[in-house]
Structures are given as C-alpha cells and as structure tokens.
Design a protein around this motif. Sequence first.
Motif, mmCIF file in Angstrom:
data_model
loop_
_atom_site.group_PDB
_atom_site.id
_atom_site.type_symbol
_atom_site.label_atom_id
_atom_site.label_comp_id
_atom_site.label_asym_id
_atom_site.label_seq_id
_atom_site.Cartn_x
_atom_site.Cartn_y
_atom_site.Cartn_z
ATOM 1 N N UNK A 227 0.845 -1.193 0.000
ATOM 2 C CA UNK A 227 0.000 0.000 0.000
ATOM 3 C C UNK A 227 0.882 1.245 0.000
ATOM 4 N N UNK A 228 0.295 2.355 -0.392
ATOM 5 C CA UNK A 228 0.997 3.640 -0.392
ATOM 6 C C UNK A 228 0.167 4.640 0.402
ATOM 7 N N UNK A 229 0.820 5.291 1.366
ATOM 8 C CA UNK A 229 0.109 6.286 2.166
ATOM 9 C C UNK A 229 0.770 7.646 2.039
ATOM 10 N N UNK A 230 0.022 8.668 2.395
ATOM 11 C CA UNK A 230 0.516 10.044 2.330
ATOM 12 C C UNK A 230 1.665 10.246 3.305
ATOM 13 N N UNK A 231 1.576 9.648 4.485
ATOM 14 C CA UNK A 231 2.523 9.938 5.556
ATOM 15 C C UNK A 231 3.757 9.044 5.550
ATOM 16 N N UNK A 232 3.605 7.790 5.135
ATOM 17 C CA UNK A 232 4.728 6.863 5.285
ATOM 18 C C UNK A 232 5.210 6.236 3.989
ATOM 19 N N UNK A 233 4.691 6.671 2.837
ATOM 20 C CA UNK A 233 5.140 6.115 1.577
ATOM 21 C C UNK A 233 4.619 4.707 1.359
ATOM 22 N N UNK A 234 5.435 3.862 0.710
ATOM 23 C CA UNK A 234 4.993 2.520 0.377
ATOM 24 C C UNK A 234 5.360 1.532 1.496
ATOM 25 N N UNK A 235 4.462 0.598 1.755
ATOM 26 C CA UNK A 235 4.702 -0.395 2.802
ATOM 27 C C UNK A 235 5.713 -1.425 2.322
ATOM 28 N N UNK A 236 6.251 -2.181 3.282
ATOM 29 C CA UNK A 236 7.230 -3.213 2.955
ATOM 30 C C UNK A 236 6.673 -4.616 3.116
ATOM 31 N N UNK A 237 5.373 -4.708 3.395
ATOM 32 C CA UNK A 237 4.792 -6.031 3.634
ATOM 33 C C UNK A 237 3.322 -6.043 3.236
ATOM 34 N N UNK A 238 2.728 -7.212 3.378
ATOM 35 C CA UNK A 238 1.330 -7.450 2.997
ATOM 36 C C UNK A 238 0.377 -6.614 3.834
ATOM 37 N N UNK A 239 -0.668 -6.114 3.203
ATOM 38 C CA UNK A 239 -1.727 -5.414 3.916
ATOM 39 C C UNK A 239 -2.538 -6.380 4.766
#
Length: 422
Positions: A45-57
């Motif tokens: 996932x991609x969020x405004x505050x933390x960028x792209x995640x490194x693992x499964x949602x």
Amino acid sequence: MSNHNARGLPRIRFKGFDAEWEPKNLGQIYKERKERGDESLPILSVSIHSGISNSELSDETLGKKVRRSEDKSLYKRVQAGDLVLNMMRAWQGALGVAKVEGMVSPAYLVAAPDDTVYPPFMDCAMRRPQIVAQMNKLSYGVTDFRKRLYWDSFVLVSVDMPAHPEQEKIAAYISHLDRAIFLHQLKHDKLMVLKKSMRQRMFPHSENSTPDLRFEGFSGPWEEVSIGDVMENVANNSLSRAALSHNSGVVKNIHYGDILVNFGEVLDAQSDGIPLIASRAIAEKLISSRLMDGDIVMADAAEDKTVGKCTELRNVRSDVVVAGLHTIALRPNILFAPYFLGYYMNSEAFHTQLLPIMQGTKVLSVSKTAISRLVIRFPADELEQRKIGAYFHSLDKLISRHSTQVQKLKQIKAACLEEMFA
C-alpha cells in the motif's frame, strides 16, 4: 559540505561535488510498468505519511472490492526500486519507492527507473513539497475527491538530477537521519508501553489494598480515604479561549482543553504551554484563587471518557496560576509526596471510579460533589509515595527527551530536503 546558490545547484552539497544538476522530466527516466502480479506476491500500500509499505496489507486495510483472491489478478507487479504512486492521492504526496517486490492496486501508477536513477534518492526527492505541488497542478478531475495523476501527466513532472554518485551520497545521509528518527521513536513508544504497564501494576485497584508491584522494603496495605476528606476545592473561572493569550498577560490559566490534550500528569508552571489571561482587570480579580504546588486540576468535561483527566501543578514559584473553564481544582490538606497524586489520579485504578459518575450524552461531565466521594489510595509511608512519583517522573523525562529528539531530527531532515536539492 559546501554552500551554493547558483542556478541548477543546491545550497548545500557534499565535498567533491560541483557539477550542475540536470533538469529531467520523469518521462525521461521512468517507464510505466504494466506487468500483472500473482498470488505469491504481497499486496503493498501507499500512504501520504509513510510512503509505500514493505509487507502485505492486513484484511482490515484491504478495500472491500479487492478482498477476494480472484481480484488480485488485476493488481500490478512492483519491483524493488520502482516508484509507486496512488493516482488518486499523488497530489497529496501518496507515493514512495518500493524496497521489496510485490503488487499494488490497479489504481496505482508503477514507474520503473532507468540506470541513471538511484531509487533511494528519488524516494527523498519525490516527496518534497515542490514536487508534490507539481503533481497537484498536473492532476485533473471534476473535484479534489476525483483528481488523479495519470501517466500522461506524470511524465511531465520535472525534477533536477545530480550524477549517480551524488544521488547515493544524499540518499545515504537522509537514510541516516531516518534511522535516527526511527530509533528515537521506537524508544519513545517502548517507554510509553512500559509506563502504561507500570501504572497498572504500581497502583492498587478497587478490589485490592496493595499494588501488584512495589519497591523493595515496603509492605502493608495502602490507606483508603475519600477525596472530600483530604482535599479542598479551589475556585475556578469560566473564561473561554477567546479571553486567553499566549503573548500577553501575567496570570496563567489552566483550561480544560489543555489538560485533555496538551498537559501530562504533572504540569511545570514555568512551561510555555500555559495560556495567559489577556485582560489585566479580569486577572486581578482572580488572584485570590491562585493555585499552589501540589494542587490537582481536573477536566470536568470532555467529549469522551477522558473526562476526569487531571494534572498536578508544580514549580509555581511566584507566578499566579488559576484554574479555568470546566475544571475542578483540588488542594490536599494532608502531605503527599511530589508527583504521586498526579500519576495516581490518572491511573486506570482511579479512572475506573469515574466511569459510573459520568453524565451526559454528546459531552460527558463529572461534578464536584461526585468527585468528593471518590476514593484515593496511597501508601502511608511518604517515602514510598516519593519513590513512586519520582519513578514515573523520570520515565516522563525520558519519553520527553526522545520525543524532542524526534521533532528536532524531523526539522533537520526537512531543512536538508530544502537545502540539499536543486
């Protein structure tokens, strides 16, 4: 590092780099990746505050329309180093460079870099306000809710690029700052968890006369008295926020909103966070109800069950401090060690007594009469009180220290993103 102000150069550079940065459109250094994902890849996932995640949602994070496994065939493959943007939120900064292989929603853009790009550098460069502002301008839709950054607009975004070695140097420095921020935040969070745990164990609940955990050398049941027997009310005022100022005034006023949001269990009267009464005439009338060291000021109203949160006032000196709107001010008439009441009266052990006396629907409140009937428990030995108060106060100092470091490092990072990029 050195300073530059010429066109095409950042203001601050690492020693040994002096070449001009080259302006590039993203379309010159990125190609759209359209490969489909597969079941073996994690959904990122991609969020405004933390960028792209490194693992499964998690299942809770996945959207309702894409939870079924068959929908995953629509997802896009992402390789480590790819730039990923949420088309619907790119204009707000929802983007990041992937660190792992995975797949993302069809509503995302996936851009694969060429060999002139050092991906960690772009993770820093693309999240700067100047670049996000370009994406905002290039996004289009009927309303903000429907604005999207499509590929034909993405390729037009302009960014100044240094040579690969300078990209690596800058990215390494920003990564060092990020690591320091992460470690201080991690220590802060662990201390908060420890504080919560110790507050549950070091104060006895209603069914017990002793806490689960005590300092060595102390034993025996704690005293149990009603608040009305050991505390007296101090008058408060009903001044609204409009009557207060952070710039002028001589009388400090403790507003219930600050207790709920800004103040901890202990309030240093010399801190800058206490607002002042703007009107000298009004302030003079309230001097007779000035507070003292050790007084407890409680918020008697809140929109949720935080009503009853309180703070213990300390370090008043010669200042005039008064209790303001929607507060109950209590003054002990027996000796309590510094900080003990502040931490005890904010503990779960005490707060459970507040729940049955809360009144209201949209706004909850507690009354002085009801508060006076509540029970407080404390060790008869003042030295044990002192040790408990000092322990929690030292935890708060550590928590505050790490919080301050996080804020300072974030400010340094923001300054670097401004000064180290052309």
